[in-house]
Design a protein around this motif. Sequence first.
Motif, PDB file in Angstrom:
ATOM      1  N   ARG A 102       0.811  -1.211   0.000  1.00 25.61           N
ATOM      2  CA  ARG A 102       0.000   0.000   0.000  1.00 25.61           C
ATOM      3  C   ARG A 102       0.851   1.271   0.000  1.00 25.61           C
ATOM      4  N   TYR A 103       1.894   1.266   0.801  1.00 22.98           N
ATOM      5  CA  TYR A 103       2.766   2.443   0.908  1.00 22.98           C
ATOM      6  C   TYR A 103       4.148   2.043   0.401  1.00 22.98           C
ATOM      7  N   THR A 104       4.485   2.481  -0.799  1.00 28.48           N
ATOM      8  CA  THR A 104       5.723   2.027  -1.429  1.00 28.48           C
ATOM      9  C   THR A 104       6.966   2.549  -0.730  1.00 28.48           C
ATOM     10  N   GLY A 105       6.879   3.640  -0.028  1.00 28.32           N
ATOM     11  CA  GLY A 105       8.049   4.221   0.606  1.00 28.32           C
ATOM     12  C   GLY A 105       8.405   3.625   1.957  1.00 28.32           C
ATOM     13  N   THR A 106       7.708   2.587   2.400  1.00 30.45           N
ATOM     14  CA  THR A 106       7.980   2.033   3.720  1.00 30.45           C
ATOM     15  C   THR A 106       9.255   1.215   3.755  1.00 30.45           C
ATOM     16  N   GLY A 107       9.765   0.815   2.626  1.00 28.45           N
ATOM     17  CA  GLY A 107      11.038   0.109   2.578  1.00 28.45           C
ATOM     18  C   GLY A 107      10.909  -1.388   2.724  1.00 28.45           C
ATOM     19  N   HIS A 108      12.021  -2.056   2.470  1.00 25.28           N
ATOM     20  CA  HIS A 108      12.105  -3.504   2.610  1.00 25.28           C
ATOM     21  C   HIS A 108      13.562  -3.860   2.872  1.00 25.28           C
ATOM     22  N   ALA A 109      13.855  -5.128   3.003  1.00 29.18           N
ATOM     23  CA  ALA A 109      15.195  -5.562   3.396  1.00 29.18           C
ATOM     24  C   ALA A 109      16.251  -5.242   2.334  1.00 29.18           C
ATOM     25  N   ASP A 110      15.880  -5.217   1.071  1.00 30.73           N
ATOM     26  CA  ASP A 110      16.846  -4.999  -0.014  1.00 30.73           C
ATOM     27  C   ASP A 110      16.939  -3.541  -0.457  1.00 30.73           C
ATOM     28  N   THR A 152      18.246   0.080  -0.845  1.00 29.05           N
ATOM     29  CA  THR A 152      19.559   0.713  -0.692  1.00 29.05           C
ATOM     30  C   THR A 152      19.408   2.076  -0.017  1.00 29.05           C
ATOM     31  N   LYS A 153      20.524   2.607   0.422  1.00 33.43           N
ATOM     32  CA  LYS A 153      20.512   3.914   1.076  1.00 33.43           C
ATOM     33  C   LYS A 153      20.031   4.992   0.103  1.00 33.43           C
ATOM     34  N   TYR A 154      20.460   4.895  -1.161  1.00 29.64           N
ATOM     35  CA  TYR A 154      20.049   5.871  -2.165  1.00 29.64           C
ATOM     36  C   TYR A 154      18.536   5.835  -2.373  1.00 29.64           C
ATOM     37  N   GLU A 155      17.965   4.633  -2.491  1.00 28.34           N
ATOM     38  CA  GLU A 155      16.524   4.512  -2.698  1.00 28.34           C
ATOM     39  C   GLU A 155      15.750   5.053  -1.499  1.00 28.34           C
ATOM     40  N   TRP A 156      16.228   4.773  -0.292  1.00 28.16           N
ATOM     41  CA  TRP A 156      15.555   5.258   0.903  1.00 28.16           C
ATOM     42  C   TRP A 156      15.581   6.788   0.954  1.00 28.16           C
ATOM     43  N   LEU A 157      16.739   7.372   0.675  1.00 21.74           N
ATOM     44  CA  LEU A 157      16.839   8.834   0.663  1.00 21.74           C
ATOM     45  C   LEU A 157      15.958   9.448  -0.410  1.00 21.74           C
ATOM     46  N   HIS A 187      13.043  12.215   0.296  1.00 26.28           N
ATOM     47  CA  HIS A 187      13.044  13.533  -0.336  1.00 26.28           C
ATOM     48  C   HIS A 187      11.767  13.745  -1.144  1.00 26.28           C
ATOM     49  N   ARG A 188      11.350  12.734  -1.903  1.00 25.66           N
ATOM     50  CA  ARG A 188      10.121  12.872  -2.692  1.00 25.66           C
ATOM     51  C   ARG A 188       8.903  13.048  -1.795  1.00 25.66           C
ATOM     52  N   ASP A 189       8.861  12.343  -0.686  1.00 24.52           N
ATOM     53  CA  ASP A 189       7.746  12.475   0.232  1.00 24.52           C
ATOM     54  C   ASP A 189       7.690  13.882   0.820  1.00 24.52           C
ATOM     55  N   THR A 190       8.844  14.419   1.177  1.00 23.37           N
ATOM     56  CA  THR A 190       8.906  15.780   1.718  1.00 23.37           C
ATOM     57  C   THR A 190       8.475  16.805   0.679  1.00 23.37           C
ATOM     58  N   LEU A 191       8.976  16.659  -0.546  1.00 23.01           N
ATOM     59  CA  LEU A 191       8.624  17.603  -1.606  1.00 23.01           C
ATOM     60  C   LEU A 191       7.139  17.528  -1.938  1.00 23.01           C
ATOM     61  N   ALA A 192       6.579  16.324  -1.968  1.00 28.66           N
ATOM     62  CA  ALA A 192       5.150  16.172  -2.235  1.00 28.66           C
ATOM     63  C   ALA A 192       4.325  16.806  -1.125  1.00 28.66           C
ATOM     64  N   SER A 193       4.787  16.707   0.103  1.00 27.12           N
ATOM     65  CA  SER A 193       4.085  17.328   1.217  1.00 27.12           C
ATOM     66  C   SER A 193       4.117  18.850   1.092  1.00 27.12           C
ATOM     67  N   ARG A 207      12.195  19.052  -8.756  1.00 20.81           N
ATOM     68  CA  ARG A 207      13.171  18.391  -7.878  1.00 20.81           C
ATOM     69  C   ARG A 207      12.821  16.941  -7.608  1.00 20.81           C
ATOM     70  N   MET A 208      11.541  16.569  -7.785  1.00 18.99           N
ATOM     71  CA  MET A 208      11.123  15.198  -7.525  1.00 18.99           C
ATOM     72  C   MET A 208      11.697  14.207  -8.525  1.00 18.99           C
ATOM     73  N   LEU A 209      12.160  14.664  -9.676  1.00 25.02           N
ATOM     74  CA  LEU A 209      12.681  13.746 -10.688  1.00 25.02           C
ATOM     75  C   LEU A 209      13.911  12.999 -10.183  1.00 25.02           C
ATOM     76  N   GLN A 210      14.901  13.714  -9.735  1.00 29.17           N
ATOM     77  CA  GLN A 210      16.097  13.113  -9.145  1.00 29.17           C
ATOM     78  C   GLN A 210      16.498  13.940  -7.928  1.00 29.17           C
ATOM     79  N   PRO A 211      15.810  13.732  -6.803  1.00 31.29           N
ATOM     80  CA  PRO A 211      16.057  14.584  -5.646  1.00 31.29           C
ATOM     81  C   PRO A 211      17.441  14.410  -5.033  1.00 31.29           C
ATOM     82  N   CYS A 212      18.065  13.261  -5.231  1.00 29.34           N
ATOM     83  CA  CYS A 212      19.388  13.003  -4.646  1.00 29.34           C
ATOM     84  C   CYS A 212      20.461  12.860  -5.713  1.00 29.34           C
ATOM     85  N   GLY A 213      20.208  13.366  -6.899  1.00 27.56           N
ATOM     86  CA  GLY A 213      21.169  13.242  -7.978  1.00 27.56           C
ATOM     87  C   GLY A 213      21.014  11.923  -8.710  1.00 27.56           C
TER      88      GLY A 213
END
Length: 87
Positions: free
Chosen positions: A19-27, A29-34, A38-44, A73-79
């Motif tokens: 349901r919530y794609t940003g909640t994360g999983h075991a695999d 990466t740090k880049y994906e989590w960041l 960032h996208r969640d913050t920008l959307a807010s 900025r949502m396109l590539q928020p972390c480069g």
Amino acid sequence: MSSELRYTANTQLEHLHARYTGTGHADLTKYEWLTHQHRDTLASIVGHPTLNSYLAIAENESIGRIKFEMTERMLQPCGPPPPKDED
């Protein structure tokens, strides 16, 4: 009894991840989590008019320009993503 609890907890967790794609999983990466954070913050920021007004006043820009910049900025928020390791 504990196996039932384990099963229901696991299915609830899977349901949350679906349901919530940003909640994360075991695999994840740090880049994906960041990127998700960032996208969640920008959307807010884009979704709350008072935050848009605050940023527009602080940056001396129009509200439309602030919304546009935040959505861009949502396109590539972390480069660009880091290179993948070929294992």
